[in-house]
Design an enzyme around this catalytic site. Structure first.
Site, PDB file in Angstrom:
ATOM      1  N   CYS A 297      78.379  16.515  -9.941  1.00  0.00           N
ATOM      2  CA  CYS A 297      77.380  17.508 -10.349  1.00  0.00           C
ATOM      3  C   CYS A 297      77.402  18.723  -9.423  1.00  0.00           C
ATOM      4  O   CYS A 297      76.691  19.700  -9.648  1.00  0.00           O
ATOM      5  CB  CYS A 297      75.981  16.913 -10.305  1.00  0.00           C
ATOM      6  SG  CYS A 297      75.770  15.533 -11.410  1.00  0.00           S
TER       7      CYS A 297
ATOM      8  N   ASP B 186      76.275  18.696  -6.339  1.00  0.00           N
ATOM      9  CA  ASP B 186      75.109  18.670  -5.453  1.00  0.00           C
ATOM     10  C   ASP B 186      74.939  17.294  -4.829  1.00  0.00           C
ATOM     11  O   ASP B 186      74.663  16.338  -5.548  1.00  0.00           O
ATOM     12  CB  ASP B 186      73.828  18.968  -6.251  1.00  0.00           C
ATOM     13  CG  ASP B 186      73.494  20.444  -6.274  1.00  0.00           C
ATOM     14  OD1 ASP B 186      73.306  20.986  -7.379  1.00  0.00           O
ATOM     15  OD2 ASP B 186      73.434  21.042  -5.195  1.00  0.00           O
TER      16      ASP B 186
ATOM     17  N   CYS C 206      75.490  24.440  -3.417  1.00  0.00           N
ATOM     18  CA  CYS C 206      75.447  25.888  -3.295  1.00  0.00           C
ATOM     19  C   CYS C 206      74.460  26.314  -2.206  1.00  0.00           C
ATOM     20  O   CYS C 206      73.765  25.487  -1.613  1.00  0.00           O
ATOM     21  CB  CYS C 206      75.037  26.505  -4.621  1.00  0.00           C
ATOM     22  SG  CYS C 206      73.347  26.066  -5.088  1.00  0.00           S
TER      23      CYS C 206
ATOM     24  N   CYS D 275      67.904  22.478  -7.460  1.00  0.00           N
ATOM     25  CA  CYS D 275      68.178  22.291  -6.029  1.00  0.00           C
ATOM     26  C   CYS D 275      66.911  21.851  -5.298  1.00  0.00           C
ATOM     27  O   CYS D 275      66.959  20.945  -4.448  1.00  0.00           O
ATOM     28  CB  CYS D 275      68.687  23.588  -5.401  1.00  0.00           C
ATOM     29  SG  CYS D 275      70.238  24.166  -6.073  1.00  0.00           S
TER      30      CYS D 275
END
Lengths: 139, 412
Positions: free
Chosen positions: A40, A42, A66, A109
Site C-alpha cells: 500500500c 505505507d 510519503c 496517513c
C-alpha cells in the site's frame, strides 16, 4: 496532491527529525505497533516506553511512506510523550490531520498514525498482563 | 525566485523531468518570435500578404517535421499535441473502417490517452486487445502475431515509453502489420528527434508527434498519416476543412513554426545529444548503484532511450524521496497519472512488486542537462536514500534478517 509534500510543516518533520529510531522491543516497558503494508506504500512502526506510573516517557517511530505519513507518525510520537496510556488512546487522526493541514487525499496517513499509536499501546498492555496473554494464545 | 515575484527565495530546482516537458530551445524561440509579433496573419487567409507569409511559414514548418521522420510534407497534419494526434489516429481509423473492421490491438504500457481512446471505442462496440509486456517492458512479437483477427483495423504501439524509457521493436512490428495488411500507429512523442525514426524503413502508417517533448512549444504537435498506401480516418474536429479536412481549425502559425524549428534542430543535434545523454545517464546510474544497494532499474537495459531512467529504491517510498530531493525537479512515474493514489500501471505491467512500484523515481536527462546537475542529483539521491532507509521500518527488518514476504501486514 503532490502539493502536500511541500507543506512546510510536513517537510519539517523530515528535515528536522524528532524521535526517529527504535526502542528495545524485548523490554517489558516497551510497546511496539507495526501497521500498514508495503504493497500500500505505507508502513509505520511506532514504539512507546512506559514507566511504572503508566506514563509514556519515550517514543520512537520509523516509517515507509510519503512525507505526510512520516510527518503524521513523527507528530504522533511527539504527542504521546508525557501522556498516560489512557490519555494517548484518545489521540484522534482528525487532530493529527488538522495540525499538519493534510489535504483529503492524505487523510489515510493520519488514520494510520492513530492505528500505530493504538497498536503500540495494545502491545504494551498485553505485555503487562500475562493472564490475558494466555487467554489470547488460546483464542 | 519564482514568477510570484517574492524576490528573495530559494534558487529554482534543477530540472530533471524532461519526459514531462522540455524547455524551449532558444533557436526555437527565435524562429517563433516574428510570428508572435509582426507576422500575425491567419495562414488560411488567401487574399493578402499577412495570410500568404503565414502560410509560407506553416508549410516550411511542415516540411521540417516531415524531413525528421522521412515523410512527405503532405502527410503531416498539425494538431494541438500528441494527445490529440493519438485520439485522431485511434478513433479516426477505427471509426472510418468500422463497417468491416471492429478490432484494435494495443499494449498495456501505452500513454493514458491511447488507453482511454481505446476504452471509449470499446463503449462504441469495438473490441480491443491490450497486449501484455515482458518483464523488460517490451512486447512479445509472437503474442502480437497471435492477436491479429480477421477484422483488426489498427495496431498501436508506442516507440519509446515515457515512464521507463523502453524502446519497442517498431521496425519488426511494422513488418508484421504489413504482412497482415493492418495499419500501424505509433505514439512517438518521446522518440521523435531523439532516436532516428523513419516511417518508410519502419513501415509506420500513423505517428503522433509532440512539440513540448523536443524543446518545442507546448500546445502543438502533429500526426503523420501515410498517403501510400492511403490511410483514411474520420476527423475528430469538424469545421472549415483545414489540414486536408482531417483537422479543422486555424493552424497556430507561431506554434507550428516552433514545432518545425524544433524538429530541424533535433535532426541536426540528434547524434551529439544522444551521445552526451548516454554518457550522463551512464554516469548517473553507475554512481548511484555503486553507492546504494538494492536499487532496481525498471525496463530493459539495452533497448531503451538513455535519457529516461526509472529506478526503484527498495524500502524507501517514492514520494518521500521526491520531497527529500526538493531542489531537484523529478517525478515518480508519469505526470498525467499523478492525481491517482495507485502506483504506476506501467510498472505493474512489467511485473514490479507493489512495494517497489511505490519506490520508483524517474530521472530525465536532456539536451541542456549538465554534468554538474547530474553529479548534484546523484549526491543528494545517495544522501537521502540512506537517510530515508535509516527511517524505514522495512530496511530495519531486512537488516535484522527478516523476510518481508513472510510478514502478515495489517490492512487499513
Amino acid at each position: 496532491p503532490r502539493g502536500a509534500a511541500l507543506l512546510p510543516q510536513v517537510v519539517d518533520h523530515y528535515e528536522n527529525p524528532r524521535n526517529v529510531g527504535s526502542l528495545d522491543r524485548n523490554s517489558k516497558n516497551v510497546g511496539t505497533g507495526l501497521v500498514g503494508a508495503p504493497a500500500c506504500g505505507d508502513v509505520m512502526k511506532l514504539q512507546v516506553e512506559v514507566d511504572e506510573h503508566g506514563k509514556i516517557v519515550d517514543a520512537r517511530f520509523k516509517t515507509f511512506g510519503c512525507g505526510s505519513a512520516i510527518a503524521s507518525s513523527s507528530l504522533a510520537t511527539e504527542w504521546v510523550k508525557g501522556k498516560t496510556v489512557d490519555e494517548a488512546l484518545k489521540i484522534k487522526n482528525t487532530d493529527i490531520a488538522k495540525e499538519l493541514c493534510l489535504p483529503p487525499v492524505k487523510l489515510h496517513c493520519s488514520m494510520l498514525a492513530e492505528d500505530a499509536i493504538k497498536a503500540a499501546l495494545a502491545d504494551y498492555k498485553l505485555k503487562q498482563d500475562p493472564n490475558r496473554e494466555e487467554a489470547e494464545k488460546k483464542a | 525566485s519564482g514568477p510570484s515575484g517574492d524576490g528573495v527565495g530559494a534558487p529554482r530546482p534543477l530540472y530533471m523531468d524532461v519526459q514531462a516537458t522540455t524547455p524551449l530551445d532558444p533557436r526555437v524561440l527565435d524562429s517563433m518570435l516574428p510570428y508572435l509579433t509582426a507576422y500575425y496573419g491567419n495562414p488560411h487567409s488567401r487574399t493578402h500578404a499577412y495570410g500568404w507569409e503565414s502560410e509560407a511559414a506553416m508549410e516550411k514548418a511542415r516540411q521540417q517535421v516531415a524531413d525528421l521522420i522521412g515523410a512527405d510534407s503532405r502527410e503531416i497534419i498539425f494538431t494541438s499535441g500528441a494527445t490529440e494526434s493519438n485520439n485522431m489516429a485511434i478513433k479516426g481509423v477505427a471509426r472510418f473502417y468500422k463497417s468491416r473492421k471492429k478490432h484494435i490491438i494495443t499494449t498495456q504500457t501505452e500513454h493514458k490517452c491511447v488507453l482511454d481512446s481505446c476504452r471509449s471505442l470499446e463503449a462504441e462496440g469495438f473490441r480491443v486487445t491490450y497486449l501484455p509486456v515482458k518483464k523488460n517492458g517490451i512486447i512479445d512479437l509472437k503474442e502480437l502475431e497471435a492477436a491479429f483477427q480477421p477484422d483488426t483495423s489498427l495496431v498501436s504501439v508506442m516507440t519509446v515509453n515515457n515512464e521507463i524509457g523502453v524502446k519497442q521493436p517498431v521496425g519488426d512490428i511494422g513488418e508484421i502489420c504489413r504482412a497482415h495488411k493492418v495499419f500501424f500507429h505509433t505514439d512517438a512523442a518521446q522518440a521523435v528527434g531523439k532516436i532516428p525514426v523513419d516511417v518508410n524503413n519502419m513501415k509506420i502508417d500513423l505517428m503522433s508527434i509532440s512539440g513540448h517533448k523536443i524543446y518545442g512549444p507546448k500546445g502543438v504537435g502533429a500526426i503523420y498519416v501515410r498517403r501510400r498506401p492511403r490511410v483514411r480516418l474520420e476527423p475528430l474536429q469538424s469545421g472549415g476543412g483545414q489540414e486536408r479536412g482531417l483537422r479543422s481549425g486555424t493552424v497556430p502559425t507561431p506554434l507550428a513554426v516552433g514545432l518545425g524549428a524544433a524538429c530541424e534542430v533535433a535532426q541536426q543535434e540528434m547524434e551529439y545529444d544522444h551521445k552526451r545523454v548516454s554518457q550522463l545517464a551512464e554516469r548517473l546510474v553507475t554512481n548511484i548503484m555503486s553507492e546504494v544497494p538494492d536499487v532496481v532499474m525498471n525496463g530493459d537495459k539495452e533497448h531503451r532511450y538513455p535519457g529516461c531512467i526509472n529506478l526503484s529504491f527498495a524500502y524507501v517510498e517514492g514520494e518521500s524521496l521526491l520531497m527529500a530531493l526538493k531542489d531537484v525537479a523529478l517525478s515518480s512515474g508519469s505526470a498525467c497519472t499523478s492525481a491517482s493514489l495507485e502506483p504506476s500501471y506501467v510498472l505493474r505491467a512489467i511485473g514490479t512488486d507493489e512495494d517497489l512500484a511505490h519506490s520508483s523515481i524517474r530521472f530525465g536527462i536532456g539536451r541542456f542537462t549538465t554534468e554538474e546537475e547530474v553529479d548534484y542529483t546523484v549526491r543528494k539521491c545517495i544522501q537521502h536514500v540512506r537517510r530515508l532507509r535509516e527511517m524505514s521500518p522495512l530496511w530495519e527488518m531486512v537488516q535484522d534478517g527478516v523476510d518481508l514476504k513472510s510478514i502478515k501486514w495489517t490492512q487499513h
